[in-house]
Design a protein around this motif. Structure first.
Motif, PDB file in Angstrom:
ATOM      1  N   LEU B  28      46.274  56.914  48.619  1.00 25.15           N
ATOM      2  CA  LEU B  28      46.519  57.515  47.308  1.00 25.15           C
ATOM      3  C   LEU B  28      45.350  58.370  46.828  1.00 25.15           C
ATOM      4  N   ALA B  76      44.845  64.382  33.876  1.00 24.53           N
ATOM      5  CA  ALA B  76      45.833  63.995  34.884  1.00 24.53           C
ATOM      6  C   ALA B  76      45.168  63.178  35.984  1.00 24.53           C
ATOM      7  N   LEU B  79      44.324  59.608  34.763  1.00 26.74           N
ATOM      8  CA  LEU B  79      45.500  58.736  34.728  1.00 26.74           C
ATOM      9  C   LEU B  79      45.932  58.364  36.139  1.00 26.74           C
ATOM     10  N   ALA B  80      45.969  59.375  37.043  1.00 29.82           N
ATOM     11  CA  ALA B  80      46.431  59.117  38.404  1.00 29.82           C
ATOM     12  C   ALA B  80      45.523  58.109  39.093  1.00 29.82           C
ATOM     13  N   VAL B  83      46.253  54.628  37.719  1.00 29.53           N
ATOM     14  CA  VAL B  83      47.484  54.041  38.259  1.00 29.53           C
ATOM     15  C   VAL B  83      47.286  53.669  39.724  1.00 29.53           C
ATOM     16  N   ALA B  84      46.569  54.519  40.475  1.00 29.36           N
ATOM     17  CA  ALA B  84      46.344  54.232  41.893  1.00 29.36           C
ATOM     18  C   ALA B  84      45.559  52.931  42.057  1.00 29.36           C
ATOM     19  N   ARG B  86      45.615  50.476  40.059  1.00 30.74           N
ATOM     20  CA  ARG B  86      46.499  49.360  39.754  1.00 30.74           C
ATOM     21  C   ARG B  86      47.466  49.102  40.903  1.00 30.74           C
ATOM     22  N   VAL B  87      47.900  50.179  41.582  1.00 26.26           N
ATOM     23  CA  VAL B  87      48.734  49.982  42.766  1.00 26.26           C
ATOM     24  C   VAL B  87      47.974  49.145  43.781  1.00 26.26           C
ATOM     25  N   ARG B  90      47.814  45.515  42.568  1.00 21.99           N
ATOM     26  CA  ARG B  90      49.073  44.755  42.504  1.00 21.99           C
ATOM     27  C   ARG B  90      49.722  44.568  43.861  1.00 21.99           C
TER      28      ARG B  90
END
Lengths: 507, 118
Positions: B28, B76, B79-80, B83-84, B86-87, B90
């Motif tokens: 990612l 952007a 944020l990306a 989220v990455a 968190r991916v 998780r």
């Protein structure tokens, strides 16, 4: 003109102010922010509609600065219709969300630890609302780009509010697709500015873009926007993202967010490039229509095969987006070259039908997602078998789902019926039976997957599943949206007249 | 003109490299970096491509746009990356899994370590 200034500024500034207010902790500020956003959007939508209907399109130069550096807000028939749709759906979903996220303990399986989603949903959603209104009112390409980016970021954030691994992955994929789409759009903006030295939509339309560079620019922008709209075959990100988001988020994404990028495609294709598409562009219009037809068939067939309620509705969104693009080849130029005055009746139809579909789908799909959210909230599970018998427990949500499905399938009397009727008659009037066949087939498939859900919901079960009681507000907000989708079937003339104001169609 | 041409070609090259990275790399972080490169290349095109004003000065409008664009790209990217991350936490790995089955929630590294210690 001062009224235009007031309302168009309020449409963007109101939700933004609301988003800032909700960042203050506490229930009071959350509700205050939502109230500010909803009130300013509704009033702005109604105020601008009144002006557009009575005096024609309005414009406002923010701070008195015009093109090229200033920000120009434009309101014509199409823009105010989209504003009103957003205000209506947005207000209902906001009300629903206050109940859905109300008790921090346990809102459904998709927000299990709950607190974070409950706290951040409202600011993110209000930012999303700001950018939606911004997109609809933007008069130039660069502000469209900026609003599109805010829209993409906040929409992806809505998905990642749900804390499951599934939702995080879906949100990540959505964000990546959305960012690449924005880049392609920006590339098109750069090429158009190079070629014509202006960014204003009107200026570009007046220049009448034709030739290689504008064609490449349009191609890049369309691919980027189609990816954001989830047009078949670029739709793969949509079902996981829309189904994994918390229920109010799913409704907003399916009802409004995909319409914003579609709206920009319409502006570009019909308003900026409109006249240039006669002749050489016919193939491109047909191509868009073919992708739309693919979406209708493929999306509907996959919807029939889903075992999860929200995924089924998400695939239905893929299918219904297809109708928006079937509009393009039915537009007049393809039918018979440059139009004659006398043929006006048919040309308005495909255009009116497409936009009417965008509006009625927004209300119907929001109602269906909210109703589905209520059902999964009650049984804490999203699979179709788990909602069996739910119609007896939640009759109003079941009815809202059904009425939404009625409009989606295009059964009279409903907004969806008007939309599909207009498109169907446009296809038949020009003897294009294939398109008519696809429109009809899509309607039948829609009935099939709506009935599939109803069959489960109506089952009589002997062993009752675990059932959690549902706040009333979640039931009647979905119902209000569904009733609006149906009521749109009775107000077609006024809305279509409004749509015609102000260069709604380039011919 | 020739200087502008160099920028233009560089911009196109950089954005294509970025796109290639986005498509071919699975990690990612590389994907996000690829999108950033695409953006930078397009910014370069936006600066170099528009014709100069009469008198040879650069057109200020694209520069204003690029400035705005950089701000947008920054948020952007932030944020990306968030989220990455968190991916990665998780699911246990920083990749977009393909459709093979539903992703399962992975115990986070932190909870894993905590369990080992207990």
């Amino acid at each position: 003109m001062t009224d235009v200034a007031l309302w168009s500024t309020a449409a963007v500034a109101g939700p933004l102010l609301g988003a800032i207010l909700t960042l203050v902790r506490g229930r009071l500020f959350t509700q205050l922010g939502l109230a500010v956003a909803a009130a300013s959007s509704l009033l702005a939508g109604l105020g601008l509609t009144r002006i557009v209907a009575l005096e024609g399109p309005g414009r406002h130069l923010l701070g008195g600065w015009g093109a090229p550096l200033g920000i120009e807000l434009l309101a014509d028939g199409l823009a105010v219709i989209m504003l009103l749709t957003t205000a209506g759906v947005g207000s209902a979903v906001s009300l629903y969300a206050t109940a859905y996220f109300g008790d921090v303990d346990d809102p459904g399986m998709d927000v299990a630890p709950g607190g974070r989603a409950a706290r951040f949903f409202t600011p993110v959603w209000l930012l999303l609302w700001t950018s939606l209104n911004g997109v609809f009112l933007s008069g130039d390409l660069f502000n469209l780009y900026v609003n599109l980016e805010i829209l993409g970021l906040s929409a992806a954030a809505v998905v990642t509010l749900a804390v499951t691994a599934k939702a995080t992955l879906a949100g990540m994929r959505y964000l990546l697709v959305s960012l690449v789409g924005s880049m392609l759009f920006l590339l098109g903006v750069a090429l158009l500015y190079t070629a014509y030295g202006t960014l204003s939509l009107e200026g570009l339309a007046a220049a009448g873009p034709t030739g290689v560079v504008p064609a490449v620019a349009l191609g890049a922008m369309t691919v980027g926007l189609a990816a954001k709209t989830a047009l078949f075959p670029l739709h793969a990100w949509l079902p996981p993202a829309h189904s994994a988001a918390p229920a109010p988020g799913s409704a907003l994404l399916s009802a409004l967010v995909v319409k914003a990028s579609f709206y920009i495609i319409v502006r570009l294709w019909l308003h900026v490039y409109g006249v240039g598409l006669v002749g050489a562009g016919e193939g491109a219009l047909l191509f868009l229509g073919a992708l739309g037809a693919g979406a209708v068939v493929w999306g509907s067939l996959l919807a029939l095969r889903q075992l999860s309620l929200k995924r089924l509705i998400a695939y239905s969104t893929v299918a219904q987006i297809g109708y928006l693009f079937i509009m393009f080849p039915l537009l007049p130029e393809v039918a018979g070259g440059v139009a004659q005055e006398g043929e006006m009746g048919w040309r308005v139809d495909a255009w009116g039908g497409g936009i009417y579909h965008a509006v009625s789908h927004a209300f119907a799909k929001a109602a269906m997602f909210l109703a589905a959210g209520t059902m999964t909230y009650a049984v804490a599970d999203d699979s179709l078998p788990s909602i069996s018998g739910i119609a007896h427990r939640l009759p109003m949500s079941f009815l809202a789902f059904g009425l939404g499905g009625l409009s989606l399938a295009g059964l009279p009397p409903s907004g969806g019926f008007v939309a599909k009727w207009l498109m169907l008659s446009a296809a038949l009037a020009t003897d294009r039976w294939l398109w008519a066949g696809i429109i009809a087939l899509g309607g039948l498939l829609t009935i099939a997957y709506v009935l599939l859900v109803m069959r489960y919901a109506l089952e009589v079960r002997e062993t009752p599943t675990a059932f959690r009681s549902v706040p009333r507000r979640m039931e009647w907000t979905a119902m209000a949206l569904a009733l609006t989708a149906v009521a749109l079937g009775f107000r077609a003339v006024e809305i279509l007249d409004l749509l015609d104001v102000g260069g709604a169609a380039p011919w | 003109m020739s200087t502008d041409l160099i920028y233009l070609v560089t911009g196109a090259g950089v954005s294509m490299l970025g796109f290639r990275g986005f498509v071919t790399r699975a990690h990612l972080f590389w994907k996000i970096l690829g999108i950033n490169l695409m953006g930078s290349g397009i910014f370069l095109i936006l600066i170099a491509a528009p014709p100069r004003l009469p008198g040879g000065e650069a057109d200020p409008v694209p520069q204003a746009m690029v400035l705005t664009g950089i701000v947008v790209a920054l948020s952007a990217t932030a944020l990306a990356l968030g989220v990455a991350l968190r991916v990665a936490v998780r699911t246990g790995r920083p990749y977009l899994e393909e459709e093979a089955g539903d992703p399962v929630d992975h115990p986070t590294a932190a909870s894993e370590i905590r369990r080992e210690m207990e």
